[in-house]
Design a protein around this motif. Structure first.
Motif, PDB file in Angstrom:
ATOM      1  N   LYS A  19       0.824  -1.207   0.000  1.00 38.33           N
ATOM      2  CA  LYS A  19       0.000   0.000   0.000  1.00 38.33           C
ATOM      3  C   LYS A  19       0.864   1.266   0.000  1.00 38.33           C
ATOM      4  O   LYS A  19       1.707   1.446   0.884  1.00 38.33           O
ATOM      5  N   VAL A  20       0.642   2.115  -1.003  1.00 37.75           N
ATOM      6  CA  VAL A  20       1.300   3.419  -1.078  1.00 37.75           C
ATOM      7  C   VAL A  20       0.262   4.486  -1.399  1.00 37.75           C
ATOM      8  O   VAL A  20      -0.879   4.185  -1.744  1.00 37.75           O
ATOM      9  N   CYS A  21       0.691   5.753  -1.309  1.00 39.19           N
ATOM     10  CA  CYS A  21      -0.192   6.877  -1.606  1.00 39.19           C
ATOM     11  C   CYS A  21       0.095   7.446  -2.999  1.00 39.19           C
ATOM     12  O   CYS A  21       0.990   6.990  -3.714  1.00 39.19           O
ATOM     13  N   THR A  22      -0.647   8.475  -3.334  1.00 41.36           N
ATOM     14  CA  THR A  22      -0.471   9.162  -4.618  1.00 41.36           C
ATOM     15  C   THR A  22       0.522  10.312  -4.479  1.00 41.36           C
ATOM     16  O   THR A  22       0.471  11.277  -5.248  1.00 41.36           O
ATOM     17  N   ASP A  23       1.441  10.206  -3.515  1.00 43.97           N
ATOM     18  CA  ASP A  23       2.437  11.257  -3.310  1.00 43.97           C
ATOM     19  C   ASP A  23       3.712  10.942  -4.094  1.00 43.97           C
ATOM     20  O   ASP A  23       3.772   9.970  -4.856  1.00 43.97           O
ATOM     21  N   GLY A  24       4.735  11.773  -3.918  1.00 47.32           N
ATOM     22  CA  GLY A  24       5.976  11.597  -4.665  1.00 47.32           C
ATOM     23  C   GLY A  24       6.652  10.275  -4.400  1.00 47.32           C
ATOM     24  O   GLY A  24       7.118   9.598  -5.336  1.00 47.32           O
ATOM     25  N   LEU A  25       6.740   9.865  -3.130  1.00 44.70           N
ATOM     26  CA  LEU A  25       7.357   8.577  -2.812  1.00 44.70           C
ATOM     27  C   LEU A  25       6.523   7.420  -3.356  1.00 44.70           C
ATOM     28  O   LEU A  25       7.067   6.398  -3.787  1.00 44.70           O
ATOM     29  N   GLY A  26       5.210   7.583  -3.355  1.00 44.67           N
ATOM     30  CA  GLY A  26       4.345   6.548  -3.928  1.00 44.67           C
ATOM     31  C   GLY A  26       4.557   6.400  -5.419  1.00 44.67           C
ATOM     32  O   GLY A  26       4.593   5.282  -5.948  1.00 44.67           O
ATOM     33  N   ASP A  27       4.690   7.535  -6.116  1.00 47.91           N
ATOM     34  CA  ASP A  27       4.988   7.494  -7.555  1.00 47.91           C
ATOM     35  C   ASP A  27       6.319   6.787  -7.795  1.00 47.91           C
ATOM     36  O   ASP A  27       6.443   5.949  -8.698  1.00 47.91           O
ATOM     37  N   PHE A  28       7.312   7.142  -6.975  1.00 45.68           N
ATOM     38  CA  PHE A  28       8.634   6.536  -7.126  1.00 45.68           C
ATOM     39  C   PHE A  28       8.562   5.026  -6.919  1.00 45.68           C
ATOM     40  O   PHE A  28       9.126   4.248  -7.696  1.00 45.68           O
ATOM     41  N   PHE A  29       7.848   4.607  -5.880  1.00 48.86           N
ATOM     42  CA  PHE A  29       7.754   3.179  -5.575  1.00 48.86           C
ATOM     43  C   PHE A  29       7.103   2.423  -6.738  1.00 48.86           C
ATOM     44  O   PHE A  29       7.636   1.406  -7.215  1.00 48.86           O
ATOM     45  N   ALA A  30       5.935   2.899  -7.178  1.00 52.23           N
ATOM     46  CA  ALA A  30       5.204   2.199  -8.236  1.00 52.23           C
ATOM     47  C   ALA A  30       6.022   2.137  -9.522  1.00 52.23           C
ATOM     48  O   ALA A  30       6.109   1.089 -10.176  1.00 52.23           O
TER      49      ALA A  30
ATOM     50  N   LYS B  23      -3.268  12.404   7.139  1.00 49.50           N
ATOM     51  CA  LYS B  23      -3.269  11.121   7.843  1.00 49.50           C
ATOM     52  C   LYS B  23      -2.433  10.081   7.107  1.00 49.50           C
ATOM     53  O   LYS B  23      -1.836   9.202   7.730  1.00 49.50           O
ATOM     54  N   TYR B  24      -2.405  10.162   5.769  1.00 49.78           N
ATOM     55  CA  TYR B  24      -1.774   9.120   4.978  1.00 49.78           C
ATOM     56  C   TYR B  24      -0.648   9.659   4.105  1.00 49.78           C
ATOM     57  O   TYR B  24      -0.813  10.678   3.424  1.00 49.78           O
ATOM     58  N   CYS B  25       0.486   8.955   4.093  1.00 50.53           N
ATOM     59  CA  CYS B  25       1.542   9.210   3.123  1.00 50.53           C
ATOM     60  C   CYS B  25       2.347   7.921   2.962  1.00 50.53           C
ATOM     61  O   CYS B  25       2.242   6.998   3.779  1.00 50.53           O
ATOM     62  N   THR B  26       3.117   7.830   1.904  1.00 45.60           N
ATOM     63  CA  THR B  26       3.904   6.634   1.635  1.00 45.60           C
ATOM     64  C   THR B  26       5.021   6.486   2.667  1.00 45.60           C
ATOM     65  O   THR B  26       5.662   7.466   3.053  1.00 45.60           O
TER      66      THR B  26
ATOM     67  N   LEU C 213       6.232   3.598   8.729  1.00 45.28           N
ATOM     68  CA  LEU C 213       5.426   2.747   7.862  1.00 45.28           C
ATOM     69  C   LEU C 213       4.469   3.527   6.969  1.00 45.28           C
ATOM     70  O   LEU C 213       4.176   3.099   5.847  1.00 45.28           O
ATOM     71  N   GLY C 214       3.961   4.635   7.446  1.00 45.06           N
ATOM     72  CA  GLY C 214       3.002   5.379   6.638  1.00 45.06           C
ATOM     73  C   GLY C 214       1.777   4.541   6.320  1.00 45.06           C
ATOM     74  O   GLY C 214       1.327   3.712   7.114  1.00 45.06           O
ATOM     75  N   VAL C 215       1.267   4.698   5.113  1.00 44.35           N
ATOM     76  CA  VAL C 215       0.010   4.062   4.745  1.00 44.35           C
ATOM     77  C   VAL C 215       0.122   2.551   4.620  1.00 44.35           C
ATOM     78  O   VAL C 215      -0.872   1.836   4.724  1.00 44.35           O
ATOM     79  N   THR C 216       1.334   2.024   4.414  1.00 42.77           N
ATOM     80  CA  THR C 216       1.455   0.568   4.263  1.00 42.77           C
ATOM     81  C   THR C 216       1.057  -0.166   5.534  1.00 42.77           C
ATOM     82  O   THR C 216       0.718  -1.346   5.506  1.00 42.77           O
ATOM     83  N   GLU C 217       1.070   0.553   6.666  1.00 39.83           N
ATOM     84  CA  GLU C 217       0.639  -0.031   7.940  1.00 39.83           C
ATOM     85  C   GLU C 217      -0.818  -0.466   7.890  1.00 39.83           C
ATOM     86  O   GLU C 217      -1.253  -1.332   8.655  1.00 39.83           O
TER      87      GLU C 217
END
Length: 335
Positions: free
Chosen positions: A89-100, A120-123, A142-146
């Motif tokens: 689970k990741v978010c639509t933020d910069g780190l989430g884009d990088f991960f995907a 509340k939520y970030c990668t 952990l961010g949102v992956t938790e």
């Protein structure tokens, strides 16, 4: 869902992973940095968002990689030509884009629904501090992956894989425990096999009774290191842990640094030695060992041959910064 090759029926995916979807941020530091910041060496410590930001301000970033233990293993398998997918689970933020993008660039199918970034939520991210002796100390937000839950599971991936690889770290949280249980049941019902990585001695301490229960209920293969095995078996030395763990109702593969690896068998343990190497960075050693071992299994090699492959990739990754090996080198070592 299935593709037939001669007399064999192969599933769409050879290995599917579930784990913490986080971005690994690497930095080399002196031992004094750990002392001054009250950081326990050579383990993974969960941190708050504020603590993570504080540490990030104190370090120089050397490398950034889409990580999490299971993701590292899955990327390694994909580099070797194995058909892989990943759920995390990741978010639509910069780190989430990088991960995907990083996973997809390495040929890993990643379709988990991404959560919109909010207060509340970030990668999540993991600050990996490498000391001069090559040991790694992880500080993880952990961010949102938790909040990985059953709603993040893709049933087509679960029923369409030969192996499901579960990351012990992600067993924290009731929603994730429920997700693991469902994932195991769905995969087993479709004749898939389950591998569990114990991840960390403190992770085992937190979840020992649950890990022993799910091992009894259907885990086929456990990956661990000597300290995790000692924790799981509640033994104070490695030899005693080996003697006790041989009676567990699953196959076990245990790494022991320069001593190599140990593979369980009905008649006892098979020791697979390795060449002692001074590490530059031990990050990813267990993850890439699992890549090599699972690659061996899905390509028809026996457990000893698979263990030799695991040793080879673990030895290679500790000679570089981070948890990846160049694809060309991965293929070269596949021999």
């Amino acid at each position: 869902m299935f593709t037939t090759y001669g007399n064999w029926m192969a599933k769409d995916f050879q290995v599917v992973g579930i784990g913490n979807a986080i971005v690994d941020i690497f930095s080399r530091v002196d031992e004094s940095f750990l002392t001054e910041n009250n950081i326990n060496k050579n383990v993974m410590t969960l941190t708050s968002y504020e603590r993570g930001q504080f540490l990030l301000e104190q370090i120089n970033t050397t490398k950034q990689i889409a990580g999490g233990s299971a993701a590292n293993t899955i990327v390694g398998l994909s580099q070797l030509g194995v058909k892989t997918a990943y759920m995390g689970k990741v978010c639509t933020d910069g780190l989430g884009d990088f991960f995907a993008n990083d996973l997809m660039d390495h040929g890993v199918l990643f379709t988990t629904h991404r959560i919109e970034e909010s207060e509340k939520y970030c990668t999540g991210h993991c600050i990996v501090l490498i000391t001069p002796d090559g040991e790694r100390t992880m500080n993880t937000y952990l961010g949102v992956t938790e909040f990985l839950s059953k709603d993040d599971l893709d049933n087509k991936l679960l029923t369409g894989c030969e192996w499901l690889y579960l990351e012990g770290y992600r067993y924290d949280g009731l929603d994730s425990k429920e997700a693991f249980s469902i994932a195991v049941n769905e995969t087993k019902a479709a004749d898939g096999k389950i591998a569990l990585s114990l991840s960390d001695p403190f992770c085992v301490e937190r979840h020992r009774s649950d890990f022993l229960e799910i091992i009894k209920d259907g885990i086929d293969l456990v990956f661990c290191n000597e300290y995790e095995l000692m924790s799981l078996s509640k033994e104070e030395d490695f030899d005693s842990a080996l003697r006790k763990a041989i009676h567990f109702p699953c196959e076990i593969v245990c790494t022991a640094s320069a001593k190599g690896s140990y593979v369980s068998a009905s008649e006892g343990w098979t020791h697979i030695p390795t060449k002692a190497i001074k590490p530059y960075d031990t990050t990813g050693a267990g993850d890439l060992f699992a890549s090599g071992f699972l690659f061996g299994l899905v390509t028809g090699k026996d457990k000893c041959q698979s263990g030799l492959l695991g040793n080879r990739y673990a030895s290679e990754v500790i000679q570089t910064m981070g948890c990846r090996i160049d694809k060309g080198k991965m293929l070269e070592l596949r021999r």
